[in-house]
Write a protein that holds these residues in place. Sequence first.
Motif, short mmCIF file in Angstrom:
data_model
loop_
_atom_site.label_atom_id
_atom_site.label_comp_id
_atom_site.label_asym_id
_atom_site.label_seq_id
_atom_site.Cartn_x
_atom_site.Cartn_y
_atom_site.Cartn_z
N ALA A 182 0.83 -1.20 0.00
CA ALA A 182 0.00 0.00 0.00
C ALA A 182 0.87 1.26 0.00
O ALA A 182 0.57 2.23 -0.70
CB ALA A 182 -0.94 0.00 1.20
N GLU A 183 1.94 1.23 0.76
CA GLU A 183 2.87 2.37 0.79
C GLU A 183 3.55 2.54 -0.57
O GLU A 183 3.76 3.66 -1.03
CB GLU A 183 3.91 2.16 1.89
CG GLU A 183 4.95 3.25 1.98
CD GLU A 183 4.41 4.65 2.28
OE1 GLU A 183 5.16 5.62 2.06
OE2 GLU A 183 3.26 4.79 2.73
N ALA A 184 3.86 1.44 -1.23
CA ALA A 184 4.47 1.52 -2.56
C ALA A 184 3.50 2.19 -3.54
O ALA A 184 3.93 3.01 -4.37
CB ALA A 184 4.87 0.13 -3.04
N ILE A 185 2.23 1.87 -3.46
CA ILE A 185 1.24 2.51 -4.33
C ILE A 185 1.15 4.01 -4.02
O ILE A 185 1.06 4.84 -4.93
CB ILE A 185 -0.15 1.84 -4.19
CG1 ILE A 185 -0.09 0.40 -4.70
CG2 ILE A 185 -1.22 2.64 -4.92
CD1 ILE A 185 0.25 0.27 -6.17
N ARG A 186 1.22 4.37 -2.75
CA ARG A 186 1.23 5.79 -2.38
C ARG A 186 2.42 6.49 -3.02
O ARG A 186 2.31 7.60 -3.55
CB ARG A 186 1.26 5.97 -0.86
CG ARG A 186 1.08 7.43 -0.42
CD ARG A 186 1.46 7.65 1.03
NE ARG A 186 2.89 7.48 1.27
CZ ARG A 186 3.84 8.37 0.91
NH1 ARG A 186 3.52 9.48 0.30
NH2 ARG A 186 5.10 8.14 1.18
N LYS A 187 3.57 5.83 -3.02
CA LYS A 187 4.77 6.42 -3.62
C LYS A 187 4.60 6.57 -5.13
O LYS A 187 5.05 7.57 -5.71
CB LYS A 187 6.00 5.57 -3.30
CG LYS A 187 6.42 5.69 -1.85
CD LYS A 187 7.63 4.82 -1.55
CE LYS A 187 8.03 4.92 -0.09
NZ LYS A 187 9.17 4.06 0.24
N ILE A 188 3.97 5.59 -5.78
CA ILE A 188 3.69 5.70 -7.21
C ILE A 188 2.78 6.90 -7.46
O ILE A 188 3.02 7.70 -8.38
CB ILE A 188 3.05 4.40 -7.76
CG1 ILE A 188 4.05 3.26 -7.73
CG2 ILE A 188 2.51 4.61 -9.18
CD1 ILE A 188 3.43 1.89 -7.96
N ASN A 189 1.74 7.03 -6.66
CA ASN A 189 0.82 8.16 -6.81
C ASN A 189 1.57 9.48 -6.68
O ASN A 189 1.37 10.40 -7.48
CB ASN A 189 -0.29 8.09 -5.76
CG ASN A 189 -1.22 6.91 -5.98
OD1 ASN A 189 -1.27 6.32 -7.05
ND2 ASN A 189 -1.97 6.57 -4.95
N HIS A 190 2.43 9.58 -5.70
CA HIS A 190 3.19 10.80 -5.46
C HIS A 190 4.17 11.06 -6.61
O HIS A 190 4.28 12.18 -7.10
CB HIS A 190 3.93 10.71 -4.12
CG HIS A 190 4.69 11.94 -3.78
ND1 HIS A 190 4.09 13.10 -3.35
CD2 HIS A 190 6.02 12.19 -3.83
CE1 HIS A 190 5.01 14.02 -3.14
NE2 HIS A 190 6.20 13.50 -3.43
N ALA A 191 4.87 10.04 -7.05
CA ALA A 191 5.90 10.19 -8.09
C ALA A 191 5.30 10.54 -9.45
O ALA A 191 5.99 11.10 -10.30
CB ALA A 191 6.73 8.91 -8.19
N LEU A 201 2.73 12.58 -9.98
CA LEU A 201 1.98 13.83 -9.92
C LEU A 201 2.54 14.93 -10.83
O LEU A 201 1.80 15.74 -11.36
CB LEU A 201 1.99 14.39 -8.49
CG LEU A 201 0.95 13.86 -7.53
CD1 LEU A 201 1.21 14.39 -6.13
CD2 LEU A 201 -0.44 14.22 -7.99
N ASP A 202 3.85 14.98 -11.01
CA ASP A 202 4.48 16.16 -11.61
C ASP A 202 4.53 16.16 -13.14
O ASP A 202 5.00 17.12 -13.74
CB ASP A 202 5.87 16.37 -11.04
CG ASP A 202 6.83 15.24 -11.38
OD1 ASP A 202 6.46 14.35 -12.15
OD2 ASP A 202 7.97 15.28 -10.86
N GLY A 203 4.08 15.11 -13.80
CA GLY A 203 4.04 15.09 -15.25
C GLY A 203 5.38 14.88 -15.93
O GLY A 203 5.53 15.17 -17.11
N THR A 204 6.37 14.37 -15.22
CA THR A 204 7.70 14.20 -15.80
C THR A 204 8.01 12.77 -16.23
O THR A 204 9.08 12.52 -16.77
CB THR A 204 8.79 14.66 -14.81
OG1 THR A 204 8.71 13.84 -13.64
CG2 THR A 204 8.61 16.12 -14.43
#
Length: 121
Positions: free
Chosen positions: A14-23, A25-28
């Motif tokens: 679940a934490e890994a998915i949170r990190k994917i969501n965060h990573a 976000l910026d469109g890069t």
Amino acid sequence: MPKPDPAKAAIAAAEAIRKINHASLDGTLTAPEISSTVQGLVAMVDRQPQALEQLAAQLRLRQDRGQVRMDDGSQPGEAVRAVVAYLDDARGDLEALSVSLHNAASPLFSMGHTETKGTAA
């Protein structure tokens, strides 16, 4: 070697998915990075039905051995049957998700990245 802790592993996933969501976000992210990420999600989704099946089997086993109790004092049989049914439903939902992710992953696998329009990667 210590016994694996499936609850800790699920929390880490679940934490890994949170990190994917965060990573993401910026469109890069590039197309190859998106492809690799989707491939990882495909693997995660494709492994979950086995986990759900095994959790349901473990719960049924504990119920059969009289090792499940309800905090309110009621008999756990109906609740166990409901949990097993919901886990089975989730397995079906994961099958549909897997098909969609595999369909998305297929064209992504052939995508590259260009720095500027018209420049091949």
